[in-house]
Design a protein around this motif. Structure first.
Motif, PDB file in Angstrom:
ATOM      1  N   GLU A 118       0.829  -1.222   0.000  1.00 49.20           N
ATOM      2  CA  GLU A 118       0.000   0.000   0.000  1.00 49.20           C
ATOM      3  C   GLU A 118       0.858   1.265   0.000  1.00 49.20           C
ATOM      4  N   GLU A 119       1.996   1.208   0.641  1.00 46.55           N
ATOM      5  CA  GLU A 119       2.900   2.365   0.692  1.00 46.55           C
ATOM      6  C   GLU A 119       3.294   2.814  -0.717  1.00 46.55           C
ATOM      7  N   TYR A 120       3.467   1.854  -1.615  1.00 42.56           N
ATOM      8  CA  TYR A 120       3.803   2.205  -2.996  1.00 42.56           C
ATOM      9  C   TYR A 120       2.705   3.069  -3.615  1.00 42.56           C
ATOM     10  N   TRP A 121       1.452   2.660  -3.421  1.00 45.91           N
ATOM     11  CA  TRP A 121       0.341   3.391  -4.029  1.00 45.91           C
ATOM     12  C   TRP A 121       0.276   4.824  -3.494  1.00 45.91           C
ATOM     13  N   ARG A 122       0.541   4.982  -2.199  1.00 46.79           N
ATOM     14  CA  ARG A 122       0.535   6.319  -1.600  1.00 46.79           C
ATOM     15  C   ARG A 122       1.667   7.170  -2.186  1.00 46.79           C
ATOM     16  N   LEU A 123       2.870   6.609  -2.235  1.00 47.59           N
ATOM     17  CA  LEU A 123       4.023   7.345  -2.742  1.00 47.59           C
ATOM     18  C   LEU A 123       3.899   7.651  -4.235  1.00 47.59           C
ATOM     19  N   SER A 124       3.444   6.675  -4.999  1.00 52.06           N
ATOM     20  CA  SER A 124       3.352   6.877  -6.450  1.00 52.06           C
ATOM     21  C   SER A 124       2.265   7.895  -6.802  1.00 52.06           C
ATOM     22  N   LYS A 125       1.208   7.933  -6.028  1.00 50.80           N
ATOM     23  CA  LYS A 125       0.140   8.909  -6.284  1.00 50.80           C
ATOM     24  C   LYS A 125       0.691  10.335  -6.188  1.00 50.80           C
ATOM     25  N   ILE A 126       1.514  10.578  -5.188  1.00 50.37           N
ATOM     26  CA  ILE A 126       2.123  11.905  -5.017  1.00 50.37           C
ATOM     27  C   ILE A 126       3.072  12.199  -6.174  1.00 50.37           C
ATOM     28  N   LEU A 127       3.920  11.233  -6.510  1.00 46.63           N
ATOM     29  CA  LEU A 127       4.869  11.400  -7.613  1.00 46.63           C
ATOM     30  C   LEU A 127       4.140  11.664  -8.922  1.00 46.63           C
ATOM     31  N   PHE A 128       3.106  10.874  -9.207  1.00 44.63           N
ATOM     32  CA  PHE A 128       2.389  11.011 -10.467  1.00 44.63           C
ATOM     33  C   PHE A 128       1.668  12.351 -10.564  1.00 44.63           C
ATOM     34  N   ARG A 129       1.243  12.888  -9.436  1.00 46.13           N
ATOM     35  CA  ARG A 129       0.590  14.200  -9.440  1.00 46.13           C
ATOM     36  C   ARG A 129       1.562  15.259  -9.976  1.00 46.13           C
ATOM     37  N   TYR A 130       2.817  15.219  -9.522  1.00 47.59           N
ATOM     38  CA  TYR A 130       3.812  16.185  -9.987  1.00 47.59           C
ATOM     39  C   TYR A 130       4.207  15.919 -11.443  1.00 47.59           C
ATOM     40  N   GLU A 131       4.274  14.659 -11.820  1.00 49.59           N
ATOM     41  CA  GLU A 131       4.585  14.333 -13.212  1.00 49.59           C
ATOM     42  C   GLU A 131       3.477  14.831 -14.135  1.00 49.59           C
ATOM     43  N   ASN A 132       2.232  14.675 -13.723  1.00 48.45           N
ATOM     44  CA  ASN A 132       1.113  15.167 -14.527  1.00 48.45           C
ATOM     45  C   ASN A 132       1.141  16.688 -14.646  1.00 48.45           C
ATOM     46  N   LEU A 133       1.549  17.365 -13.586  1.00 48.81           N
ATOM     47  CA  LEU A 133       1.690  18.822 -13.641  1.00 48.81           C
ATOM     48  C   LEU A 133       2.754  19.216 -14.673  1.00 48.81           C
ATOM     49  N   ALA A 134       3.874  18.516 -14.671  1.00 48.14           N
ATOM     50  CA  ALA A 134       4.922  18.779 -15.664  1.00 48.14           C
ATOM     51  C   ALA A 134       4.388  18.534 -17.074  1.00 48.14           C
ATOM     52  N   ASN A 135       3.590  17.492 -17.246  1.00 46.05           N
ATOM     53  CA  ASN A 135       3.013  17.212 -18.567  1.00 46.05           C
ATOM     54  C   ASN A 135       2.078  18.331 -19.019  1.00 46.05           C
ATOM     55  N   VAL A 136       1.310  18.877 -18.096  1.00 50.18           N
ATOM     56  CA  VAL A 136       0.428  20.003 -18.438  1.00 50.18           C
ATOM     57  C   VAL A 136       1.266  21.202 -18.893  1.00 50.18           C
ATOM     58  N   ILE A 137       2.369  21.438 -18.206  1.00 54.93           N
ATOM     59  CA  ILE A 137       3.268  22.531 -18.606  1.00 54.93           C
ATOM     60  C   ILE A 137       3.776  22.293 -20.026  1.00 54.93           C
ATOM     61  N   PHE A 138       4.168  21.051 -20.333  1.00 49.60           N
ATOM     62  CA  PHE A 138       4.669  20.750 -21.672  1.00 49.60           C
ATOM     63  C   PHE A 138       3.578  20.892 -22.729  1.00 49.60           C
ATOM     64  N   ILE A 139       2.349  20.552 -22.391  1.00 53.12           N
ATOM     65  CA  ILE A 139       1.233  20.734 -23.329  1.00 53.12           C
ATOM     66  C   ILE A 139       1.028  22.226 -23.610  1.00 53.12           C
ATOM     67  N   ILE A 140       1.126  23.049 -22.587  1.00 50.69           N
ATOM     68  CA  ILE A 140       1.002  24.502 -22.768  1.00 50.69           C
ATOM     69  C   ILE A 140       2.125  25.014 -23.673  1.00 50.69           C
ATOM     70  N   ILE A 141       3.338  24.515 -23.457  1.00 44.87           N
ATOM     71  CA  ILE A 141       4.473  24.927 -24.292  1.00 44.87           C
ATOM     72  C   ILE A 141       4.227  24.539 -25.750  1.00 44.87           C
ATOM     73  N   ILE A 142       3.795  23.313 -25.966  1.00 43.57           N
ATOM     74  CA  ILE A 142       3.519  22.860 -27.342  1.00 43.57           C
ATOM     75  C   ILE A 142       2.440  23.747 -27.975  1.00 43.57           C
ATOM     76  N   PHE A 143       1.399  24.030 -27.224  1.00 45.47           N
ATOM     77  CA  PHE A 143       0.336  24.919 -27.722  1.00 45.47           C
ATOM     78  C   PHE A 143       0.910  26.286 -28.119  1.00 45.47           C
ATOM     79  N   LEU A 144       1.737  26.847 -27.260  1.00 43.49           N
ATOM     80  CA  LEU A 144       2.326  28.157 -27.549  1.00 43.49           C
ATOM     81  C   LEU A 144       3.236  28.105 -28.785  1.00 43.49           C
ATOM     82  N   MET A 145       3.992  27.037 -28.915  1.00 47.98           N
ATOM     83  CA  MET A 145       4.896  26.897 -30.072  1.00 47.98           C
ATOM     84  C   MET A 145       4.116  26.759 -31.375  1.00 47.98           C
ATOM     85  N   ILE A 146       2.981  26.086 -31.323  1.00 49.18           N
ATOM     86  CA  ILE A 146       2.185  25.894 -32.547  1.00 49.18           C
ATOM     87  C   ILE A 146       1.408  27.149 -32.915  1.00 49.18           C
TER      88      ILE A 146
END
Length: 150
Positions: A118-146
């Motif tokens: 269960e500890e993995y699920w708790r830790l990975s949820k936090i990690l994935f939240r930050y990774e998803n935030l980075a992905n949103v930033i990259f989507i915004i960058i791609i949008f701006l570049m296009i």
């Protein structure tokens, strides 16, 4: 073909090579159902991350070179915003993602047995939240570049 156009082509391929795999890093590790599968998923993720680092570095270098060759880019809002967002996303690696991935890696190395704790699920949820935030930033960058809206 001019050197500038060659740099644009390298820049675009760098985005594909660097950002493309980055969008699936989280998905790859979500497929593991046992500790063996999860460890393998993280090994695959690590190999994909190498492409993200190489592509991301080339992306930054070619983007800055394009700006040096065409200084008017530094007066464009979309270019400056993209650059700042890219640097924010780049800084998120060592500042946000690495500290949250270390406990996950340690758990993967130390845990015995096939059941994912269960500890993995708790830790990975936090990690994935930050990774998803980075992905949103990259989507915004791609949008701006296009669209180059401003």
């Amino acid at each position: 073909m001019t050197f500038y156009k060659i740099l644009v082509i390298i820049h675009i391929f760098s985005a594909i090579i660097g950002m493309g795999p980055g969008f699936i890093l989280t998905t790859v590790v979500k497929s593991g159902k046992t500790m063996t599968e999860l460890r393998h998923s993280y090994a695959v993720r690590h190999k994909l991350h190498i492409y993200v680092m190489i592509g991301g570095t080339l992306l930054l270098v070619t983007g800055l070179l394009l700006g040096v060759m065409n200084p008017s880019l530094f007066k464009m809002g979309w270019y400056l915003t993209s650059l700042v967002l890219f640097l924010v996303a780049l800084a998120s690696g060592p500042l946000l993602l690495s500290p949250r991935s270390r406990p996950v890696k340690a758990l993967l190395q130390s845990h015995k047995g096939e059941e994912i704790p269960e500890e993995y699920w708790r830790l990975s949820k936090i990690l994935f939240r930050y990774e998803n935030l980075a992905n949103v930033i990259f989507i915004i960058i791609i949008f701006l570049m296009i669209t180059k809206p401003f």
